[in-house]
Design a protein around this motif. Structure first.
Motif, PDB file in Angstrom:
ATOM      1  N   ASP A  18       0.831  -1.206   0.000  1.00 37.07           N
ATOM      2  CA  ASP A  18       0.000   0.000   0.000  1.00 37.07           C
ATOM      3  C   ASP A  18       0.867   1.259   0.000  1.00 37.07           C
ATOM      4  OD1 ASP A  18      -2.210  -1.640   0.076  1.00 37.07           O
ATOM      5  OD2 ASP A  18      -2.571  -1.376   2.232  1.00 37.07           O
ATOM      6  N   MET A  19       1.933   1.245   0.776  1.00 36.06           N
ATOM      7  CA  MET A  19       2.856   2.381   0.788  1.00 36.06           C
ATOM      8  C   MET A  19       3.468   2.595  -0.592  1.00 36.06           C
ATOM      9  SD  MET A  19       5.009   2.216   4.368  1.00 36.06           S
ATOM     10  CE  MET A  19       5.824   3.795   4.062  1.00 36.06           C
ATOM     11  N   ALA A  20       3.901   1.511  -1.225  1.00 32.29           N
ATOM     12  CA  ALA A  20       4.520   1.616  -2.544  1.00 32.29           C
ATOM     13  C   ALA A  20       3.543   2.191  -3.563  1.00 32.29           C
ATOM     14  CB  ALA A  20       5.020   0.249  -2.996  1.00 32.29           C
ATOM     15  N   GLY A  21       2.305   1.738  -3.516  1.00 30.92           N
ATOM     16  CA  GLY A  21       1.294   2.306  -4.401  1.00 30.92           C
ATOM     17  C   GLY A  21       1.051   3.772  -4.119  1.00 30.92           C
ATOM     18  N   GLY A  22       1.078   4.127  -2.842  1.00 28.79           N
ATOM     19  CA  GLY A  22       0.866   5.514  -2.459  1.00 28.79           C
ATOM     20  C   GLY A  22       1.968   6.434  -2.925  1.00 28.79           C
ATOM     21  N   ILE A  23       3.206   6.001  -2.790  1.00 26.80           N
ATOM     22  CA  ILE A  23       4.309   6.883  -3.215  1.00 26.80           C
ATOM     23  C   ILE A  23       4.389   6.969  -4.737  1.00 26.80           C
ATOM     24  CG2 ILE A  23       5.600   6.573  -1.079  1.00 26.80           C
ATOM     25  CD1 ILE A  23       7.098   4.999  -4.080  1.00 26.80           C
ATOM     26  N   ARG A  24       3.994   5.899  -5.419  1.00 26.63           N
ATOM     27  CA  ARG A  24       3.968   5.969  -6.882  1.00 26.63           C
ATOM     28  C   ARG A  24       2.934   6.992  -7.344  1.00 26.63           C
ATOM     29  NH1 ARG A  24       2.858   1.010 -11.250  1.00 26.63           N
ATOM     30  NH2 ARG A  24       3.849   2.072 -13.025  1.00 26.63           N
ATOM     31  N   ALA A  25       1.747   6.932  -6.782  1.00 21.53           N
ATOM     32  CA  ALA A  25       0.708   7.891  -7.128  1.00 21.53           C
ATOM     33  C   ALA A  25       1.123   9.314  -6.752  1.00 21.53           C
ATOM     34  CB  ALA A  25      -0.597   7.516  -6.427  1.00 21.53           C
ATOM     35  N   ALA A  26       1.797   9.442  -5.613  1.00 23.61           N
ATOM     36  CA  ALA A  26       2.221  10.765  -5.150  1.00 23.61           C
ATOM     37  C   ALA A  26       3.207  11.402  -6.116  1.00 23.61           C
ATOM     38  CB  ALA A  26       2.835  10.654  -3.754  1.00 23.61           C
ATOM     39  N   ALA A  50       0.601  12.548   4.640  1.00 22.63           N
ATOM     40  CA  ALA A  50       0.292  12.143   6.022  1.00 22.63           C
ATOM     41  C   ALA A  50      -0.203  10.706   6.059  1.00 22.63           C
ATOM     42  CB  ALA A  50      -0.743  13.090   6.625  1.00 22.63           C
ATOM     43  N   GLU A  51      -0.910  10.268   5.016  1.00 21.70           N
ATOM     44  CA  GLU A  51      -1.382   8.888   4.962  1.00 21.70           C
ATOM     45  C   GLU A  51      -0.215   7.914   4.837  1.00 21.70           C
ATOM     46  OE1 GLU A  51      -4.190   8.579   1.803  1.00 21.70           O
ATOM     47  OE2 GLU A  51      -5.470  10.205   2.553  1.00 21.70           O
ATOM     48  N   ILE A  52       0.759   8.274   4.020  1.00 23.90           N
ATOM     49  CA  ILE A  52       1.953   7.431   3.868  1.00 23.90           C
ATOM     50  C   ILE A  52       2.707   7.366   5.194  1.00 23.90           C
ATOM     51  CG2 ILE A  52       4.177   7.201   2.692  1.00 23.90           C
ATOM     52  CD1 ILE A  52       2.828   8.530   0.242  1.00 23.90           C
ATOM     53  N   ASP A  53       2.832   8.506   5.851  1.00 23.42           N
ATOM     54  CA  ASP A  53       3.491   8.526   7.160  1.00 23.42           C
ATOM     55  C   ASP A  53       2.749   7.634   8.161  1.00 23.42           C
ATOM     56  OD1 ASP A  53       5.348  10.286   6.150  1.00 23.42           O
ATOM     57  OD2 ASP A  53       4.417  12.070   7.016  1.00 23.42           O
ATOM     58  N   GLY A  54       1.424   7.651   8.080  1.00 28.15           N
ATOM     59  CA  GLY A  54       0.637   6.811   8.977  1.00 28.15           C
ATOM     60  C   GLY A  54       0.866   5.330   8.732  1.00 28.15           C
ATOM     61  N   LEU A  55       0.967   4.948   7.461  1.00 30.28           N
ATOM     62  CA  LEU A  55       1.275   3.556   7.135  1.00 30.28           C
ATOM     63  C   LEU A  55       2.649   3.162   7.656  1.00 30.28           C
ATOM     64  CD1 LEU A  55      -0.043   3.412   3.445  1.00 30.28           C
ATOM     65  CD2 LEU A  55      -1.046   2.257   5.432  1.00 30.28           C
ATOM     66  N   TYR A  56       3.600   4.083   7.557  1.00 36.15           N
ATOM     67  CA  TYR A  56       4.943   3.806   8.071  1.00 36.15           C
ATOM     68  C   TYR A  56       4.914   3.556   9.581  1.00 36.15           C
ATOM     69  CZ  TYR A  56       9.792   4.652   9.449  1.00 36.15           C
ATOM     70  OH  TYR A  56      11.050   4.540  10.007  1.00 36.15           O
ATOM     71  N   ARG A  57       4.189   4.393  10.298  1.00 36.95           N
ATOM     72  CA  ARG A  57       4.098   4.200  11.747  1.00 36.95           C
ATOM     73  C   ARG A  57       3.424   2.876  12.077  1.00 36.95           C
ATOM     74  NH1 ARG A  57       3.113   9.794  11.405  1.00 36.95           N
ATOM     75  NH2 ARG A  57       0.846   9.475  11.414  1.00 36.95           N
ATOM     76  N   ASP A  58       2.444   2.509  11.275  1.00 34.14           N
ATOM     77  CA  ASP A  58       1.755   1.240  11.485  1.00 34.14           C
ATOM     78  C   ASP A  58       2.717   0.071  11.300  1.00 34.14           C
ATOM     79  OD1 ASP A  58      -0.236  -0.571  11.999  1.00 34.14           O
ATOM     80  OD2 ASP A  58      -1.462  -0.089  10.250  1.00 34.14           O
ATOM     81  N   VAL A  59       3.535   0.144  10.259  1.00 31.90           N
ATOM     82  CA  VAL A  59       4.535  -0.913  10.027  1.00 31.90           C
ATOM     83  C   VAL A  59       5.503  -0.981  11.197  1.00 31.90           C
ATOM     84  CG1 VAL A  59       6.493  -1.626   8.596  1.00 31.90           C
ATOM     85  CG2 VAL A  59       4.377  -0.845   7.516  1.00 31.90           C
ATOM     86  N   GLU A  60       5.989   0.167  11.633  1.00 34.32           N
ATOM     87  CA  GLU A  60       6.919   0.202  12.769  1.00 34.32           C
ATOM     88  C   GLU A  60       6.331  -0.476  14.005  1.00 34.32           C
ATOM     89  OE1 GLU A  60      10.122   3.755  12.999  1.00 34.32           O
ATOM     90  OE2 GLU A  60       8.043   4.332  13.381  1.00 34.32           O
ATOM     91  N   GLU A  61       5.104  -0.112  14.317  1.00 29.89           N
ATOM     92  CA  GLU A  61       4.464  -0.668  15.515  1.00 29.89           C
ATOM     93  C   GLU A  61       4.285  -2.182  15.403  1.00 29.89           C
ATOM     94  OE1 GLU A  61       0.869   1.502  15.892  1.00 29.89           O
ATOM     95  OE2 GLU A  61       1.861   3.402  16.416  1.00 29.89           O
ATOM     96  N   ARG A  62       3.856  -2.635  14.235  1.00 27.33           N
ATOM     97  CA  ARG A  62       3.624  -4.065  14.049  1.00 27.33           C
ATOM     98  C   ARG A  62       4.942  -4.849  14.080  1.00 27.33           C
ATOM     99  NH1 ARG A  62      -1.494  -5.556  12.270  1.00 27.33           N
ATOM    100  NH2 ARG A  62      -2.900  -3.798  11.880  1.00 27.33           N
ATOM    101  N   VAL A  63       5.980  -4.278  13.510  1.00 29.46           N
ATOM    102  CA  VAL A  63       7.287  -4.945  13.535  1.00 29.46           C
ATOM    103  C   VAL A  63       7.801  -5.048  14.965  1.00 29.46           C
ATOM    104  CG1 VAL A  63       9.726  -4.650  12.932  1.00 29.46           C
ATOM    105  CG2 VAL A  63       7.956  -4.433  11.161  1.00 29.46           C
ATOM    106  N   ALA A  88      11.055   2.378   5.774  1.00 27.78           N
ATOM    107  CA  ALA A  88      11.776   3.638   5.945  1.00 27.78           C
ATOM    108  C   ALA A  88      12.113   4.264   4.592  1.00 27.78           C
ATOM    109  CB  ALA A  88      13.043   3.407   6.755  1.00 27.78           C
ATOM    110  N   ASP A  89      12.542   3.435   3.633  1.00 25.92           N
ATOM    111  CA  ASP A  89      12.843   3.958   2.301  1.00 25.92           C
ATOM    112  C   ASP A  89      11.581   4.470   1.612  1.00 25.92           C
ATOM    113  OD1 ASP A  89      15.705   3.706   1.796  1.00 25.92           O
ATOM    114  OD2 ASP A  89      15.403   1.553   2.001  1.00 25.92           O
ATOM    115  N   LEU A  90      10.490   3.750   1.737  1.00 27.01           N
ATOM    116  CA  LEU A  90       9.241   4.177   1.114  1.00 27.01           C
ATOM    117  C   LEU A  90       8.732   5.483   1.732  1.00 27.01           C
ATOM    118  CD1 LEU A  90       7.343   0.766   0.819  1.00 27.01           C
ATOM    119  CD2 LEU A  90       8.529   2.003  -0.996  1.00 27.01           C
ATOM    120  N   GLU A  91       8.857   5.601   3.035  1.00 28.95           N
ATOM    121  CA  GLU A  91       8.422   6.828   3.701  1.00 28.95           C
ATOM    122  C   GLU A  91       9.210   8.021   3.186  1.00 28.95           C
ATOM    123  OE1 GLU A  91       8.342  10.112   6.456  1.00 28.95           O
ATOM    124  OE2 GLU A  91      10.088   8.822   6.114  1.00 28.95           O
TER     125      GLU A  91
END
Length: 213
Positions: A18-26, A50-63, A88-91
């Protein structure tokens, strides 16, 4: 316990896709804003960062939860750590698209780059889009060969980056220092976008092969 771990890891993998799709669209929207002075496109990128940042935080928490609760080892640990690095790279790629959009917005209603530079930025954007697409593909279905192709794409981006400097440093440059600075920074944003895509690809290669690139 094992099934739970696999389910959680699959959730993390989907977040990365989802992050990868988001940054591509961005980056697509940011380039549109840059080349056509599309204010709405720029604003969409800035809001959705902000949505991409939110996904990053979600990944961090789950990891972190996976490391704490499951104590993975061997290939499982490699998968978890890879997810954290890739996120981190995607963010950061999302941030770079945001920088492009903000530059476009700052220059609105005029285009942020003069006509002479648009072909270079168009080509840079095409490479960035191709690289983002490959990242999304290898995250959905890990493929070391496809991930390794990102290195060659990055070489093409570097060539364009050098071409950009050739135009900016030409004595005939007619647009002044401010426009040159904008173009220099914009070129850097696209070049760094590609670099982070390569980093993410290398992490995928490591995930698949167990060997660092």
């Amino acid at each position: 316990m094992r099934d739970e771990f696999r389910a959680e890891l699959q959730t993390v993998s989907q977040l990365l896709v989802d992050m990868a799709g988001g940054i591509r669209a961005a980056m697509r929207q940011a380039t549109r804003a840059l080349l056509t002075a599309d204010r709405k496109a720029a604003e969409i990128v800035i809001v959705r960062d902000a949505e991409i940042d939110g996904l990053y935080r979600d990944v961090e928490e789950r990891v972190c939860e996976l490391l704490a609760r499951q104590a993975p080892v061997a290939s499982d640990l490699r998968a978890v750590i890879t997810a954290l690095h890739v996120a981190a790279d995607l963010e950061r790629m999302g941030d770079l698209a945001d920088h492009v959009a903000k530059t476009a917005l700052r220059r609105h209603p005029s285009p942020a780059v003069p006509a002479e530079l648009r072909p270079i930025f168009t080509d840079m954007a095409e490479i960035a889009d191709r690289m983002a697409g490959k990242i999304a593909s290898v995250l959905a279905d890990p493929d070391a060969d496809l991930a390794a192709e990102l290195d060659r794409d990055d070489d093409a981006m570097d060539d364009l980056h050098r071409s950009l400097f050739g135009v900016l440093l030409d004595e005939a440059w007619p647009y002044g220092v401010e426009t040159a600075i904008d173009a220099t920074l914009l070129g850097r944003f696209y070049e760094r976008f590609a670099d982070h895509a390569v980093n993410a690809g290398e992490h995928v290669v490591y995930l698949v092969t167990g060997e660092p690139v």
